[in-house]
Design an enzyme around this catalytic site. Structure first.
Site, PDB file in Angstrom:
ATOM      1  N   HIS A 209      10.322 -16.162   4.713  1.00  0.00           N
ATOM      2  CA  HIS A 209       9.582 -14.939   4.214  1.00  0.00           C
ATOM      3  C   HIS A 209       8.212 -15.079   3.804  1.00  0.00           C
ATOM      4  O   HIS A 209       7.514 -14.101   3.350  1.00  0.00           O
ATOM      5  CB  HIS A 209      10.802 -14.452   3.102  1.00  0.00           C
ATOM      6  CG  HIS A 209      10.304 -13.080   2.717  1.00  0.00           C
ATOM      7  ND1 HIS A 209       9.854 -12.782   1.276  1.00  0.00           N
ATOM      8  CD2 HIS A 209      10.598 -11.711   3.135  1.00  0.00           C
ATOM      9  CE1 HIS A 209       9.681 -11.388   1.472  1.00  0.00           C
ATOM     10  NE2 HIS A 209      10.113 -10.925   2.408  1.00  0.00           N
ATOM     11  N   LYS A 211       4.203 -15.364   4.152  1.00  0.00           N
ATOM     12  CA  LYS A 211       3.174 -14.945   4.886  1.00  0.00           C
ATOM     13  C   LYS A 211       1.965 -15.644   4.726  1.00  0.00           C
ATOM     14  O   LYS A 211       1.254 -15.566   3.451  1.00  0.00           O
ATOM     15  CB  LYS A 211       2.967 -13.601   4.780  1.00  0.00           C
ATOM     16  CG  LYS A 211       3.995 -12.267   4.756  1.00  0.00           C
ATOM     17  CD  LYS A 211       4.877 -12.298   3.721  1.00  0.00           C
ATOM     18  CE  LYS A 211       6.024 -11.154   4.013  1.00  0.00           C
ATOM     19  NZ  LYS A 211       6.904 -11.293   2.828  1.00  0.00           N
ATOM     20  N   ASP A 216      -9.221 -23.118   9.331  1.00  0.00           N
ATOM     21  CA  ASP A 216     -10.148 -24.642   9.185  1.00  0.00           C
ATOM     22  C   ASP A 216      -9.579 -25.209   7.800  1.00  0.00           C
ATOM     23  O   ASP A 216     -10.412 -26.036   7.270  1.00  0.00           O
ATOM     24  CB  ASP A 216     -11.549 -24.202   9.206  1.00  0.00           C
ATOM     25  CG  ASP A 216     -11.947 -23.784  10.534  1.00  0.00           C
ATOM     26  OD1 ASP A 216     -11.266 -24.104  11.506  1.00  0.00           O
ATOM     27  OD2 ASP A 216     -12.913 -22.975  10.367  1.00  0.00           O
ATOM     28  N   HIS A 385       5.405  -2.206  -1.574  1.00  0.00           N
ATOM     29  CA  HIS A 385       5.680  -3.580  -1.262  1.00  0.00           C
ATOM     30  C   HIS A 385       5.191  -4.610  -1.947  1.00  0.00           C
ATOM     31  O   HIS A 385       5.560  -5.713  -1.680  1.00  0.00           O
ATOM     32  CB  HIS A 385       5.851  -3.410   0.278  1.00  0.00           C
ATOM     33  CG  HIS A 385       6.501  -4.889   1.111  1.00  0.00           C
ATOM     34  ND1 HIS A 385       6.018  -6.068   1.260  1.00  0.00           N
ATOM     35  CD2 HIS A 385       7.820  -5.079   1.037  1.00  0.00           C
ATOM     36  CE1 HIS A 385       6.767  -6.746   1.806  1.00  0.00           C
ATOM     37  NE2 HIS A 385       7.997  -6.175   1.693  1.00  0.00           N
ATOM     38  N   LYS A 387       4.199  -7.679  -4.449  1.00  0.00           N
ATOM     39  CA  LYS A 387       4.889  -8.793  -5.377  1.00  0.00           C
ATOM     40  C   LYS A 387       3.903  -9.203  -6.358  1.00  0.00           C
ATOM     41  O   LYS A 387       3.255 -10.355  -6.005  1.00  0.00           O
ATOM     42  CB  LYS A 387       5.539  -9.838  -4.411  1.00  0.00           C
ATOM     43  CG  LYS A 387       6.575  -9.300  -3.400  1.00  0.00           C
ATOM     44  CD  LYS A 387       6.219  -9.044  -2.167  1.00  0.00           C
ATOM     45  CE  LYS A 387       7.054  -8.865  -1.173  1.00  0.00           C
ATOM     46  NZ  LYS A 387       8.161  -7.764  -1.304  1.00  0.00           N
ATOM     47  N   ASP A 392      -1.132 -10.830 -20.074  1.00  0.00           N
ATOM     48  CA  ASP A 392      -2.068 -11.099 -21.392  1.00  0.00           C
ATOM     49  C   ASP A 392      -3.426 -11.576 -21.142  1.00  0.00           C
ATOM     50  O   ASP A 392      -4.324 -12.416 -21.658  1.00  0.00           O
ATOM     51  CB  ASP A 392      -1.485 -12.654 -22.036  1.00  0.00           C
ATOM     52  CG  ASP A 392      -0.272 -12.448 -22.662  1.00  0.00           C
ATOM     53  OD1 ASP A 392       0.232 -11.296 -22.821  1.00  0.00           O
ATOM     54  OD2 ASP A 392       0.361 -13.402 -23.007  1.00  0.00           O
TER      55      ASP A 392
END
Length: 467
Positions: A209, A211, A216, A385, A387, A392
């Protein structure tokens, strides 16, 4: 006689699976759920367990320890000094799970939604001089995929080496014709656990899952955005897709490259040495960043433990944006305990869901969360979508991991943890802006929802226990 033999074989298979579940079942709720499925759903229960239920954490997909293939970064005096500061326990936890120490000297750029993200990605890709490494759960054909193909052809002519991994299930629609085009121009491309009948039960449930793009060895991208035109055009069912991505320039991007090279070995059986740090690259900021990666072949659920630690450490607030908040008992208790202790706990969740059953499952936890004082905001515009966790004004994380057992137990995931006050405040401001335009639920309102909604949520919750 034939029927008797079939029933005997079926019972033997069922009993064998029961013994396996009792010996290796990770969580009592899942163990009970699979036992009920096997005994109450003839044939189908066994099929579903073989497909989705087996626990691979001890039966490693990579047969040898990762450390045998690559020399992971060792903490320097600088790293050790950082790991004895305010976040010593969390830094040590992440290091012991993922082997990546926190690194200073990183430049961070927050990338919101598809247009901004792909503009930054193509700019960085166009500047590549030596290597481009990329892997995606979803790589869909369309205008974006065509643009990648054109750019890859240009960079390969300039002498840049390009390696690509796509998930065999998430990118199931990726055509052989497109893959042939990639290979024809010189891209080294491999699927992650492709859909094959011979290993259907063994691999279908374990997906990559992640990405990741690393250029370089020093400019990296990660977050929630896949390669899909829906991030630019939206889709008919959900409308505009909203998401958050992160660009890192600095040593933390090199650690993302280590994650890629490990996955590259898994799919290709070829070693690919991560690029060395380019000392000539100067960054504009000095952010402290730590990479945490997790998968079903690790000893512990590293992303779940990272989220758990961040929730427990929060003193003033913790804001979470995620489309799939389906917490296990530990995370549910941590969120409730934080809220009941006076911490401002807020969840930003998409009002629309890309799956009805998953949407019901997410909402099945709302009552327990709201009752403890947690604030829930439903984002109304398209599909959210992202995440993200921020707490704090000092710590935050962006990555690929959802708050559900699939991300923690069955998927290969990666997140960046930022120990940076300015960046945390930036994420906080963005969260509050989106929360302000969202619908805020109240406990009284939600508890009086229609019984039909409660029934669907109960079904969704039951189904989630088996994932």
């Amino acid at each position: 006689m034939g029927l008797h033999i079939i029933l005997t074989i079926y019972v033997l298979i069922a009993l064998t699976l029961v013994v396996s579940i009792l010996l290796h079942g990770a969580k009592p709720s899942k163990t009970l759920g699979w036992l009920l499925a096997i005994f109450t759903v003839p044939v189908g229960g066994i099929f579903l367990y073989l497909l989705l239920g087996r626990n691979r954490r001890k039966n490693k997909l990579i047969l040898l320890k990762k450390e045998r293939f690559f020399q992971f970064p060792k903490p320097s005096l600088e790293h050790m000094s950082a790991m004895h500061g305010q976040f010593k326990k969390l830094m040590t936890l992440v290091y012991r799970n993922s082997h990546f120490p926190p690194t200073e000297g990183n430049d961070l750029q927050l990338l919101k939604d598809g247009e901004t993200t792909f503009e930054a990605i193509f700019k960085a890709l166009d500047a590549a001089q030596h290597t481009i490494h990329l892997q995606y759960y979803i790589f869909e054909e369309g205008e974006l995929a065509d643009a990648f193909l054109i750019l890859f052809a240009k960079k390969i002519k300039e002498g840049v080496s390009i390696r690509m991994i796509y998930d065999g299930v998430g990118s199931f629609s990726l055509s052989k014709k497109y893959i042939n085009k990639l290979e024809a121009i010189g891209v080294e491309v491999y699927p992650f656990l492709p859909f094959k009948f011979g290993r259907f039960f063994r691999s279908l449930n374990y997906r990559n899952h992640r990405k990741i793009i690393v250029i370089d060895g020093y400019t990296g991208f990660t977050g929630g955005i896949n390669i899909s035109d829906k991030y630019l055009k939206g889709d008919e069912a959900l409308g505009k897709w909203h998401d958050m991505h992160l660009q890192i320039i600095g040593p933390a991007a090199t650690h993302l490259d280590y994650v890629f090279t490990l996955d590259w070995y898994l799919v290709s059986q070829q070693e690919c040495t991560p690029a060395k740090r380019n000392s000539d690259v100067k960054v504009g900021t000095n952010s402290l960043v730590q990479i945490v990666a997790g998968g079903p072949d690790d000893d512990f659920a590293s992303l779940e433990q990272t989220y758990f630690s961040m929730i427990n450490k929060a003193e003033k607030y913790i804001y979470i944006t995620n489309p799939y908040i389906i917490p296990g008992q530990a995370l549910l208790q941590a969120l409730q305990t934080a809220a009941l202790s006076g911490v401002d706990v807020r969840l930003l969740v998409s009002e629309k869901a890309d799956s009805k059953i998953v949407g019901w499952s997410v909402r099945s936890y709302f009552e327990a969360l709201l009752k403890s004082g947690i604030k829930i905001h439903l984002f109304p515009d398209g599909f959210l979508h992202s995440k993200i966790i921020v707490s704090d004004d000092v710590i935050s994380t962006i990555g690929t991991a959802n708050l559900d057992d699939r991300s923690f137990e069955q998927n290969y995931e990666v997140n960046a943890v930022m120990y940076d006050s300015a960046f945390a405040k930036l994420l906080k401001a963005d969260f509050l802006k989106d929360a302000h335009r969202s619908k805020s639920l109240t406990y009284v309102e939600f508890v009086n929802r229609p019984w039909s909604d409660k029934l669907k949520e109960g079904f969704g919750k039951l189904f989630s226990a088996l994932l």
